[in-house]
Every structure is written in C-alpha cells, then in structure tokens.
Scaffold this motif. Structure first.
Motif, short mmCIF file in Angstrom:
data_model
loop_
_atom_site.label_atom_id
_atom_site.label_comp_id
_atom_site.label_asym_id
_atom_site.label_seq_id
_atom_site.Cartn_x
_atom_site.Cartn_y
_atom_site.Cartn_z
N GLY A 223 -12.68 18.59 -23.38
CA GLY A 223 -13.51 19.53 -22.65
C GLY A 223 -13.30 19.42 -21.14
N ILE B 211 -15.25 18.08 -18.36
CA ILE B 211 -15.39 16.78 -17.69
C ILE B 211 -14.59 15.71 -18.44
CG2 ILE B 211 -17.02 15.01 -16.90
CD1 ILE B 211 -19.20 17.26 -16.88
N ASP C 96 -12.28 14.62 -30.40
CA ASP C 96 -12.83 15.93 -30.04
C ASP C 96 -12.69 16.88 -31.23
OD1 ASP C 96 -13.23 17.38 -26.95
OD2 ASP C 96 -13.05 18.66 -28.73
N ASP D 261 -15.30 15.61 -35.96
CA ASP D 261 -16.64 16.11 -35.63
C ASP D 261 -17.61 14.93 -35.60
OD1 ASP D 261 -19.07 17.39 -35.55
OD2 ASP D 261 -18.55 18.88 -37.08
N LEU E 217 -19.09 11.94 -24.21
CA LEU E 217 -19.29 13.21 -23.51
C LEU E 217 -19.41 14.40 -24.46
CD1 LEU E 217 -16.68 11.70 -21.62
CD2 LEU E 217 -17.81 13.29 -20.08
N SER F 274 -22.63 22.38 -24.48
CA SER F 274 -23.03 22.16 -23.09
C SER F 274 -23.53 23.41 -22.35
CB SER F 274 -21.83 21.58 -22.32
OG SER F 274 -20.81 22.56 -22.21
N TYR G 20 -30.79 23.32 -24.76
CA TYR G 20 -29.73 22.40 -24.32
C TYR G 20 -30.33 21.13 -23.73
CZ TYR G 20 -26.34 20.29 -21.10
OH TYR G 20 -25.56 19.39 -20.40
N LYS H 2 -30.31 17.18 -25.04
CA LYS H 2 -29.75 16.07 -24.25
C LYS H 2 -30.82 15.01 -24.01
CE LYS H 2 -26.16 15.66 -22.64
NZ LYS H 2 -24.87 15.11 -23.17
N ASN I 131 -21.37 20.32 -12.39
CA ASN I 131 -20.00 20.03 -11.97
C ASN I 131 -19.22 21.33 -11.75
OD1 ASN I 131 -18.84 16.98 -13.55
ND2 ASN I 131 -20.90 17.47 -12.91
P1 NAD Z 1 -17.60 21.12 -22.40
O1 NAD Z 1 -18.40 22.08 -23.20
O2 NAD Z 1 -16.56 21.60 -21.47
O3 NAD Z 1 -16.86 20.10 -23.40
C1 NAD Z 1 -17.48 19.56 -24.52
C2 NAD Z 1 -16.39 18.97 -25.43
O4 NAD Z 1 -17.05 18.40 -26.58
C3 NAD Z 1 -15.40 20.01 -25.94
O5 NAD Z 1 -14.08 19.52 -25.83
C4 NAD Z 1 -15.78 20.18 -27.41
O6 NAD Z 1 -14.69 20.53 -28.25
C5 NAD Z 1 -16.35 18.81 -27.76
N1 NAD Z 1 -17.29 18.86 -28.87
C6 NAD Z 1 -18.33 19.74 -29.01
N2 NAD Z 1 -18.95 19.51 -30.18
C7 NAD Z 1 -18.31 18.46 -30.77
C8 NAD Z 1 -18.51 17.75 -32.00
N3 NAD Z 1 -19.49 18.10 -32.85
N4 NAD Z 1 -17.69 16.72 -32.28
C9 NAD Z 1 -16.69 16.37 -31.41
N5 NAD Z 1 -16.45 17.01 -30.26
C10 NAD Z 1 -17.26 18.04 -29.95
O7 NAD Z 1 -18.67 20.19 -21.69
P2 NAD Z 1 -18.60 19.49 -20.25
O8 NAD Z 1 -19.11 20.43 -19.24
O9 NAD Z 1 -17.29 18.84 -20.08
O10 NAD Z 1 -19.72 18.38 -20.45
C11 NAD Z 1 -19.39 17.09 -20.97
C12 NAD Z 1 -20.65 16.24 -21.02
O11 NAD Z 1 -21.20 16.12 -19.71
C13 NAD Z 1 -21.75 16.83 -21.89
O12 NAD Z 1 -22.38 15.77 -22.58
C14 NAD Z 1 -22.70 17.48 -20.89
O13 NAD Z 1 -24.03 17.47 -21.38
C15 NAD Z 1 -22.55 16.55 -19.71
N6 NAD Z 1 -22.79 17.16 -18.38
C16 NAD Z 1 -22.16 18.31 -18.01
C17 NAD Z 1 -22.36 18.84 -16.73
C18 NAD Z 1 -21.64 20.09 -16.25
O14 NAD Z 1 -21.93 20.56 -15.15
N7 NAD Z 1 -20.70 20.63 -16.99
C19 NAD Z 1 -23.24 18.20 -15.85
C20 NAD Z 1 -23.88 17.02 -16.27
C21 NAD Z 1 -23.63 16.51 -17.54
#
Ligand code: NAD
Ligand code: TYD
Length: 350
Positions: A11, A13, A34, A60, A82, A86, A156, A160, A186
């Motif tokens: 994903g 981050i 992932d 998964d 992570l 999201s 959401y 979390k 982010n």
């Molecule tokens: P994203 O949606 O870009 O990526 C999430 C990843 O998780 C994807 O690659 C997806 O394929 C994988 N995924 C989803 N469901 C899954 C499952 N059941 N099994 C295995 N893999 C699975 O999210 P992101 O923005 O990179 O966020 C990553 C983490 O950081 C999350 O936990 C989010 O809550 C947290 N976060 C995000 C932000 C932001 O601004 N994006 C800010 C603070 C915290």
C-alpha cells in the motif's frame, strides 16, 4: 538474521516502510504480507523486489489459519502492522469490511504472535500503525496528545480505535510486547487516488472537477509519507514497549487553502494561466460525520526519540506533484478498471 513481518507493504505508507527497511537493514529478512486489495500494488515496490532480504507473500490477515501457519513457518522476530482498509468514504459505504480487516485481522495477528512467541518475549515487538482519527474531531482550539481520550466518529476510525484497544489489551492481559503510533494525514508518492492529494492532482491535470466536501473548511495536519516511514523505523527500534507515540508535522491546512495551493503549483507546472485550475473547484455534498479538525502534538516523539519531520510542506507538496506528473503510467494503471466504477458511485450523485 532477524525476520520482520510488514503487513500492508504494497500500500501507500507500507511500500515506503518496506523500501526503507529492505535498503537500510541488509541483516533483516523483510516479509511483506499483503492481500493486494484495490489499494495494494506491487508496482510500488519494483525497485526492491529482487533484493535477497525481501520476500512478498500474498495473503489475507482475516484468514486466521493462514496467518497462524505463516507465523509458524517464518518465526517472525517483529511485526510492523499497516494492513488496513484505510479510506473514510469507503467505510461509510461498506463498514463491515473495515471490521473484518482492521479489527479481526489485527486480532488474528496478535493471536499468531502470542502463540509463536509463547511468553518468550525478549527482543520481540508488535508495532501497530494507527491514525490520529481515533481521537475524534477538534474545534478551533486544542491538539491531540497521546493522552487524548478516544472518540472516533467514522466506521474507519472506530475500527482503528478498536484495533488499538486490542493491541493494548494483549499487552496488559498476555504481556505481548507492543507499541502503537498515531499519525496524521500522509501525502507523497504511491498514494491511491481516492485520497484528497493524489485525486486532486490527477483531476487538475485532466481538467476534471475538484469535488470539495462541504465548504472546504475542514482542517487536516499533513505529513510527508517518507518522514512517517522514518518515524516508524525510529519507533520500531527505539520505542518503549507499552508506549504510544503521536506522529505529525505541525502542519495544519484548511482543505480549501491546500486545494488552492495545489492549483497554483499545478498552473505553474502545467504552464496554465494563473487561476485556471482553481476554476475546477466544485463544492459538493459534505461527507457524513465529517470531522472538522485534526492536529497532532508530536512533541513526545521529538523529546524522547529525537524524530522530527525533514521536509517543509512547501517542498514536500512540490516533490509530490512532480512525482505524480512524472509517473503517468503508474496513475493510468491504478485508475483503470474498477476505479472508474468507484469514481462514479462516489461522486456522480454528490
Ligand atoms: P492503503 O490503503 O494505501 O494500503 C493498505 C494496504 O493493506 C494495501 O496494500 C492493501 O492491499 C492491504 N490490505 C488491506 N486489507 C488487507 C487484508 N485483509 N489482508 C492483508 N492486506 C490487506 O493504506 P495506507 O494509507 O498506506 O495506510 C497504512 C496504515 O497506516 C493503515 O493502518 C492506516 O490506518 C494507517 N494510517 C494512514 C494514514 C494516511 O494518511 N494514509 C495516516 C495515519 C495512519
Ligand atoms: P482524505 O484524503 O479522504 O483523508 P481523511 O478523510 O482520512 O482525512 O480527505 C482529506 C480531507 O479532504 C477530508 O477533510 C475530506 C476532504 N475531501 C474532499 O473535500 N473531497 C474529496 O474528494 C476527498 C477524497 C476528500
């Protein structure tokens, strides 16, 4: 050699965290687990996919048997979790998916770590990546600290928050050594264009309307994703078990001001007449339960572990816009197929 599990590494981050760890720690074996949902994309990791200390596993986290077997096989020394659903808007149209992945998926990982570590916790760490959205919404004053009570409003953030509680409960009940960080919004490369920054860059470029929810007065605190990845590295190695660390850039922007700033930069980069991109701004129906303001106090992380953001926002957003303009193929790839259907459902009737 330590074996570290990073979940959600394909994903936004996660891919930055995987890249940082694979390049910086040749003595670690990094396993990226992932599911490759719509948000996961192995094209985010092409530059490191052939490194000998890297392995990708498709799976998964909701599948408890699969997770248990993976932990038995790999005997992870540490977990950086992570993987999550999201996107707030998707959590409004399909909350249950967020319970499965974010809550049950996290509990499955905790169970597997507890089982495999079997009370032998020396040198082990379960690091859970969370969000500032668990703290709820601020008015004009105030800032979220690590002591702010949880008050989530969207499905959401509720999912979390629930997963954060489970991580703490496993430490208190079973001694499972964990640490949590809560980060602000982010921005940067490889972000799926359903989130504000990449969506609006892509729409400006393609002369499509810019759907601003409500009056555009909501405030978010923006951090460059590569600074978040560095903070995760610092907390994974130096963070104290049982502690929570807030991560943020002390960088609050009202949505409409951020959008106007992006329009101005894009006018310059695309050699448009000044003010042209701003004409694409369209006010649409507000998001249900839309949190007014997030602001993160990251003082603890600075004082205790010495982390600070490396980039000023002005520099970070320029870099980010350049990246999306230069990586047209990546954008075209992720916006084909199912994305079109999502876009229609999300925006056409707004
Ligand atoms: P994203 O949606 O870009 O990526 C999430 C990843 O998780 C994807 O690659 C997806 O394929 C994988 N995924 C989803 N469901 C899954 C499952 N059941 N099994 C295995 N893999 C699975 O999210 P992101 O923005 O990179 O966020 C990553 C983490 O950081 C999350 O936990 C989010 O809550 C947290 N976060 C995000 C932000 C932001 O601004 N994006 C800010 C603070 C915290
Ligand atoms: P988003 O990137 O979805 O992050 P989050 O909801 O997790 O903060 O949205 C950032 C802000 O931008 C939020 O206040 C909602 C707003 N927004 C819009 O106005 N229009 C949009 O099309 C999107 C996706 C977001």
């Amino acid at each position: 050699m330590k074996t570290i599990l990073i979940t959600g590494g394909a994903g936004f981050i996660g891919s930055h965290v995987v890249r940082l760890f694979v390049n910086k720690y040749p003595g670690y074996k990094i396993v990226n687990l992932d599911k490759l949902t719509y948000a996961g994309n192995l094209a985010n990791l092409i530059d490191i996919e052939n490194k000998t200390n890297y392995e990708f596993v498709k799976g998964d986290i909701v599948d408890s048997e699969f997770i248990q077997n993976l932990f038995e096989e790999k005997k992870f020394d540490g977990v950086i979790h992570l993987a999550a659903e999201s996107h707030v808007d998707r959590s409004i149209s399909n909350p249950t998916e967020f319970v499965f992945t974010n809550v049950i998926g996290t509990v499955n990982l905790l169970n597997a770590a507890k089982h495999i570590w079997n009370n032998n916790f020396t040198g082990k760490k379960f690091y859970h990546i969370s969000t500032d959205e668990v703290y709820g919404s601020l008015g004009e004053e105030g800032i979220f600290t690590e002591k702010t009570a949880y008050d989530p409003h969207s499905p959401y953030s509720a999912s979390k928050a629930s997963s954060d509680h489970f991580v703490r409960a496993y430490l208190d009940t079973f001694g499972l050594p964990s640490v949590i960080s809560n980060c602000s919004n982010n921005y940067g490369s490889f972000q799926f264009p359903e989130k504000l920054v990449p969506l609006f860059i892509n729409n400006i470029k393609n002369n499509k309307s810019l759907p601003v929810y409500g009056k555009g007065e909501n405030i978010r605190d923006w951090l460059w994703v590569e600074d978040h990845a560095v903070a995760i590295d610092v907390i994974f190695h130096e963070g104290k078990i049982g502690e929570t660390y807030n991560i943020g850039g002390f960088n609050e922007w009202k949505n409409i001001d951020l959008i106007r700033a992006m329009c101005r930069i894009m006018d310059r980069k695309l050699k448009r007449i000044a003010g042209e991109s701003e004409k694409l701004i369209t006010y649409v129906k507000d998001r249900a339960g839309h949190d007014l303001r997030y602001a993160i106090d990251a003082t603890k992380l600075k004082n205790e572990l010495g982390w600070e953001p490396s980039l000023q926002f002005e520099e970070g957003i320029e870099k980010t816009i350049d990246w999306y303009l230069e990586n047209e193929k990546w954008m075209n790839n992720v916006t084909s197929g199912d994305y079109q259907k999502y876009y229609k459902q999300q925006y056409v009737k707004r």
